[in-house]
Design an enzyme around this catalytic site. Structure first.
Site, mmCIF file in Angstrom:
data_model
loop_
_atom_site.group_PDB
_atom_site.id
_atom_site.type_symbol
_atom_site.label_atom_id
_atom_site.label_comp_id
_atom_site.label_asym_id
_atom_site.label_seq_id
_atom_site.Cartn_x
_atom_site.Cartn_y
_atom_site.Cartn_z
ATOM 1 N N HIS A 203 26.424 -11.851 12.701
ATOM 2 C CA HIS A 203 27.003 -11.209 13.879
ATOM 3 C C HIS A 203 26.248 -9.912 14.134
ATOM 4 O O HIS A 203 26.621 -8.841 13.640
ATOM 5 C CB HIS A 203 28.494 -10.935 13.686
ATOM 6 C CG HIS A 203 29.202 -10.530 14.937
ATOM 7 N ND1 HIS A 203 30.345 -11.170 15.395
ATOM 8 C CD2 HIS A 203 28.943 -9.556 15.848
ATOM 9 C CE1 HIS A 203 30.749 -10.598 16.523
ATOM 10 N NE2 HIS A 203 29.904 -9.612 16.807
ATOM 11 N N HIS B 75 23.726 -8.019 17.460
ATOM 12 C CA HIS B 75 23.338 -8.140 18.864
ATOM 13 C C HIS B 75 22.030 -7.397 19.129
ATOM 14 O O HIS B 75 21.892 -6.231 18.746
ATOM 15 C CB HIS B 75 24.413 -7.538 19.774
ATOM 16 C CG HIS B 75 25.785 -8.086 19.570
ATOM 17 N ND1 HIS B 75 26.207 -9.270 20.135
ATOM 18 C CD2 HIS B 75 26.835 -7.612 18.859
ATOM 19 C CE1 HIS B 75 27.471 -9.489 19.798
ATOM 20 N NE2 HIS B 75 27.867 -8.508 19.009
ATOM 21 N N LYS C 10 30.050 -18.403 22.276
ATOM 22 C CA LYS C 10 30.866 -17.244 21.898
ATOM 23 C C LYS C 10 31.929 -17.013 22.969
ATOM 24 O O LYS C 10 31.634 -16.977 24.153
ATOM 25 C CB LYS C 10 29.986 -16.002 21.767
ATOM 26 C CG LYS C 10 30.733 -14.668 21.697
ATOM 27 C CD LYS C 10 31.397 -14.445 20.360
ATOM 28 C CE LYS C 10 32.057 -13.058 20.324
ATOM 29 N NZ LYS C 10 31.086 -11.945 20.403
ATOM 30 N N HIS D 217 35.628 -14.242 19.082
ATOM 31 C CA HIS D 217 35.946 -12.834 18.860
ATOM 32 C C HIS D 217 37.461 -12.694 18.850
ATOM 33 O O HIS D 217 38.128 -13.053 19.821
ATOM 34 C CB HIS D 217 35.339 -11.991 19.990
ATOM 35 C CG HIS D 217 35.962 -10.638 20.149
ATOM 36 N ND1 HIS D 217 35.380 -9.491 19.684
ATOM 37 C CD2 HIS D 217 37.127 -10.261 20.742
ATOM 38 C CE1 HIS D 217 36.161 -8.462 19.974
ATOM 39 N NE2 HIS D 217 37.226 -8.900 20.620
ATOM 40 N N HIS E 114 35.513 -10.785 13.275
ATOM 41 C CA HIS E 114 36.297 -9.558 13.035
ATOM 42 C C HIS E 114 37.603 -9.878 12.295
ATOM 43 O O HIS E 114 37.773 -9.468 11.170
ATOM 44 C CB HIS E 114 36.590 -8.784 14.322
ATOM 45 C CG HIS E 114 35.430 -8.638 15.232
ATOM 46 N ND1 HIS E 114 34.251 -8.028 14.843
ATOM 47 C CD2 HIS E 114 35.234 -9.033 16.523
ATOM 48 C CE1 HIS E 114 33.389 -8.049 15.839
ATOM 49 N NE2 HIS E 114 33.956 -8.657 16.870
ATOM 50 N N ASP F 187 27.749 -6.695 13.272
ATOM 51 C CA ASP F 187 28.038 -6.271 14.640
ATOM 52 C C ASP F 187 27.233 -5.043 15.045
ATOM 53 O O ASP F 187 27.657 -4.254 15.889
ATOM 54 C CB ASP F 187 29.532 -6.016 14.852
ATOM 55 C CG ASP F 187 29.960 -6.147 16.313
ATOM 56 O OD1 ASP F 187 29.134 -6.608 17.132
ATOM 57 O OD2 ASP F 187 31.099 -5.786 16.648
#
Length: 403
Positions: free
Chosen positions: A57, A59, A180, A221, A241, A311
């Site tokens: 995870h 980006h 996603k 998510h 998460h 993340d």
């Protein structure tokens, strides 16, 4: 290529003292005790090796601060240019594969595969499916502009079954490796609440079903429990998460063989970013912090399968420090060996049938290997320090060696 080591950490299974890994082209030819290893004139000796890590995870957005409005109005070429250095730093930190749940990875990947820029292997979802007003919407900008073809923020706003089906198909058309979806509100988005469920059960079921027809899995998510439960009912493969996960939700995840990507890295990091993210984002980060602490411990004690994810999303900040998530997992209750498995062998589980043979030091697997300057199972200071990663082999090619 032969790598002789004091300690071979295979990714899954017990470490092997005095081990050897032999690379042949882009695959591993041998991994085991040195006594049984084939000879090779090209030999290097290092203290410890393990599979290249998977950050499941992260980006590549090129964002310079945690502000979705600013990101939405910057040109995609500017953001892509920033991402080039981020890709290289990530690889040098020992992450050889990225699973990107939203970002520019689909479009950066060809340049990496062509060898024009250094970077990890990239598996990307393309855009992030969001309801109107949801986590991946940009709430301060006009909705008609957000839904137009412009500088491509990562959110894809869609409502109702026909629109979500079109959104899934659009990402598949772009080459998405998985889908996603925002099943709950988030932290860096402005008006939504992290606990609230986003997308109805009917919409989520349609999204998962459409993805399954194309042999793709869905990453959801989820902070709040309503979104977690809805995503699991629909058949999502991973929960990202999981801040409000409890015993009930953990038991369902175990039964469904679902994977948690807890991203403790960003939960900790946001607590250091007051003033660097909008005030509403910092308030919401404080809201979820304690809940996430308990949820991660609950997942570990319940036996939920966990894959490493950070993340990291702001350009030029934490890329290369991804492995600090391993230390966070250890602090939450995992053994060092379990945390390494979360960072390696468990990574491909997040992709379903599209997963490569990766994340293990085993014959026939991809030759993605990293070396440390010491035993990372006993010296936990290595985690999060890219300088302690002395060597990186990606696809059997040395991309980082000592100067």
């Amino acid at each position: 290529m032969r790598i002789d080591v004091d300690l071979l950490i295979p990714g899954a299974g017990d470490p092997i003292p005095n081990g050897t890994v032999v690379l042949s082209g882009g695959t591993i030819d041998y991994a085991g005790p040195s006594a049984g290893a084939p000879d090779d004139p090209d030999v290097v000796h290092v203290p410890a090796v393990m599979p290249g890590m998977w950050d499941c995870h992260a980006h590549f957005t090129g964002m310079v601060r945690g502000d979705l409005e600013h990101d939405a109005i910057e040109h995609v070429a500017t953001k892509a240019a920033r991402s080039v250095a981020d890709l290289g730093a990530t690889l040098m930190g020992g992450v050889t594969t990225i699973r990107e749940p939203g970002g520019q990875g689909l479009f950066l990947r060809p340049a990496v595969e062509e060898g024009r820029i250094p970077g990890p292997n990239i598996y990307s979802s393309g855009g992030v499916l969001s309801t109107t007003g949801g986590h991946a919407d940009v709430h301060g900008l006009p909705l008609d502009w957000i839904m137009s073809d412009h500088s491509a923020p990562i959110g894809v706003v869609c409502d109702g079954v026909p629109e979500v089906l079109k959104a899934v198909r659009t990402q598949l058309r772009r080459g998405a490796d998985f889908i996603k979806v925002c099943a709950s509100g988030g932290v860096i988005s402005e008006v939504d609440h992290p606990i609230h469920q986003q997308f109805s059960d009917e919409e989520l079921t349609a999204i998962v079903g459409e993805a399954e027809r194309a042999e793709r899995v869905v990453a959801a998510h989820c902070h709040g429990k309503p979104g977690i439960m809805a995503a699991l009912r629909a058949g999502a493969r991973t929960i990202e998460h999981g801040s409000y996960l409890d015993d009930e939700a953990a038991a369902i995840m175990v039964d469904a063989d679902a994977v948690l990507v807890p991203t403790r890295f960003i939960i900790e990091r946001l607590m250091e970013m007051e003033g660097d993210v909008p005030a509403y984002a910092f308030r919401k980060a404080r809201l979820v912090y304690d809940h996430h602490t308990l949820a991660l411990k609950t997942a570990i004690t319940s036996g939920v399968t966990i894959a490493m994810g950070t993340d990291i999303f702001i350009s030029g900040t934490d890329q290369g420090r991804n492995s600090l998530e391993v230390k966070h997992l250890i602090d939450a209750g995992m053994t060092p060996l379990q945390a390494v498995e979360a960072a390696t062998a468990n990574g491909p589980l997040t992709l379903g049938t599209r997963a490569p043979l990766s994340g293990r030091l085993q014959a026939g697997y991809d030759a993605d290997v990293i070396a440390f300057d010491t035993d990372p199972l006993t010296d936990l200071t290595v985690w999060g320090d890219p300088d302690r990663v002395t060597h990186v082999w990606k696809g059997g090619r040395a991309v980082k060696v000592p100067a």
